[in-house]
Design an enzyme around this catalytic site. Structure first.
Site, mmCIF file in Angstrom:
data_model
loop_
_atom_site.group_PDB
_atom_site.id
_atom_site.type_symbol
_atom_site.label_atom_id
_atom_site.label_comp_id
_atom_site.label_asym_id
_atom_site.label_seq_id
_atom_site.Cartn_x
_atom_site.Cartn_y
_atom_site.Cartn_z
ATOM 1 N N ARG A 23 0.824 -1.215 0.000
ATOM 2 C CA ARG A 23 0.000 0.000 0.000
ATOM 3 C C ARG A 23 0.860 1.267 0.000
ATOM 4 O O ARG A 23 0.454 2.298 -0.529
ATOM 5 C CB ARG A 23 -0.921 -0.012 1.232
ATOM 6 C CG ARG A 23 -1.999 1.083 1.203
ATOM 7 C CD ARG A 23 -2.919 0.940 2.392
ATOM 8 N NE ARG A 23 -4.078 1.820 2.339
ATOM 9 C CZ ARG A 23 -4.409 2.666 3.304
ATOM 10 N NH1 ARG A 23 -3.685 2.750 4.404
ATOM 11 N NH2 ARG A 23 -5.481 3.418 3.182
ATOM 12 N N THR A 52 -7.820 6.947 -0.717
ATOM 13 C CA THR A 52 -7.596 5.526 -0.972
ATOM 14 C C THR A 52 -8.315 4.782 0.155
ATOM 15 O O THR A 52 -8.263 5.187 1.310
ATOM 16 C CB THR A 52 -6.100 5.164 -1.070
ATOM 17 O OG1 THR A 52 -6.001 3.758 -1.239
ATOM 18 C CG2 THR A 52 -5.296 5.583 0.142
ATOM 19 N N SER A 53 -9.028 3.740 -0.208
ATOM 20 C CA SER A 53 -9.951 3.093 0.729
ATOM 21 C C SER A 53 -9.226 2.545 1.957
ATOM 22 O O SER A 53 -8.045 2.213 1.911
ATOM 23 C CB SER A 53 -10.678 1.945 0.042
ATOM 24 O OG SER A 53 -11.155 2.350 -1.212
ATOM 25 N N GLN A 54 -10.002 2.409 3.026
ATOM 26 C CA GLN A 54 -9.503 1.814 4.266
ATOM 27 C C GLN A 54 -9.145 0.339 3.997
ATOM 28 O O GLN A 54 -9.935 -0.379 3.364
ATOM 29 C CB GLN A 54 -10.631 1.908 5.291
ATOM 30 C CG GLN A 54 -10.224 1.597 6.696
ATOM 31 C CD GLN A 54 -11.419 1.623 7.632
ATOM 32 O OE1 GLN A 54 -12.555 1.846 7.212
ATOM 33 N NE2 GLN A 54 -11.152 1.378 8.894
#
Ligand code: SAH
Length: 204
Positions: A30, A56-58
């Site tokens: 990530r 950016t998504s969890q």
């Protein structure tokens, strides 16, 4: 918090289960997808800004959605909302042939750069597409799987139409994540998981 700490926490809390998905989380870092100023928080379980009002998504949401999608190697998948390209690269690592749509040009460029580090553009696993994904991608349809990263108020009909019979779609609608299995041309089996927050799907 290290990458392995994050992964172990996601396993312990029941979000990561499938060995191939755990391995993809280990291989697709990530940190390679978050902007410079947030890199030290890359392994914290929270959404992070990527610019242009987007995030950016969890990690737990990405883990949860990938577990629900049940992507098999070689399947064609449509992703709506490329963002940083993190989930796109995870889908490619899982063996998907990924068509990913993004409406913000600058984010698409950033994703392109990020994903190139993993070779998925060059080897044809990922195709990045510009434009409004709420209409799906008729030129590339149909798809075995569809996954969206931005929440619609109502599920776009185009996505349902572009899904193969036997295919699955995982998409946020309002504050829920919906899972649809396509049983026949007009018949779907739906499950709803409530209690999530997403950036809105912008329709043009
Ligand atoms: N999984 C991505 C999340 C990105 S956030 C990541 O981890 O980085 C959702 C993305 O959806 C944003 O980049 C936003 O620009 C995009 N988006 C919103 N509406 C869209 C639409 N109609 N078509 C394509 N992309 C859209």
């Amino acid at each position: 918090m290290t990458k392995e700490d994050l992964i172990q926490a996601l396993i312990k809390d029941g979000y990561l289960k499938t060995p191939a998905i755990i391995e993809a989380f280990q291989k697709i870092d990530r940190k390679d997808f978050v902007p410079e100023e947030h890199k030290e928080r890359a392994y914290v379980n929270e959404a992070l800004p990527i610019g242009y009002g987007q995030t950016t998504s969890q990690p737990l949401v990405v883990a949860f959605m990938l577990e629900l999608l049940q992507l098999n190697p070689g399947e064609k998948v449509l992703e709506i909302g490329t963002g940083s390209g993190w989930k796109t690269a995870l889908l490619a690592q899982l063996g998907g042939i990924v068509f990913s749509m993004e409406r913000i040009e600058e984010l698409q460029k950033m994703a392109d750069k990020n994903i190139q580090n993993y070779g998925f553009i060059e080897n044809g696993s990922v195709k990045l597409l510009s434009g409004d994904g709420s209409k799906g991608y008729p030129e590339g349809a149909s798809f075995d799987k569809i996954i969206a990263a931005a929440a619609a108020d109502v599920l776009p009909e185009a996505w349902k139409g572009q899904l193969n019979i036997g295919g699955r779609m995982v998409a946020p609608v309002g504050e829920s994540i919906l899972v649809l299995e396509k049983i026949s041309k007009n018949k779907f089996k739906t499950k709803e998981y409530f209690g999530f927050s997403f950036v809105p799907l912008i329709r043009s």
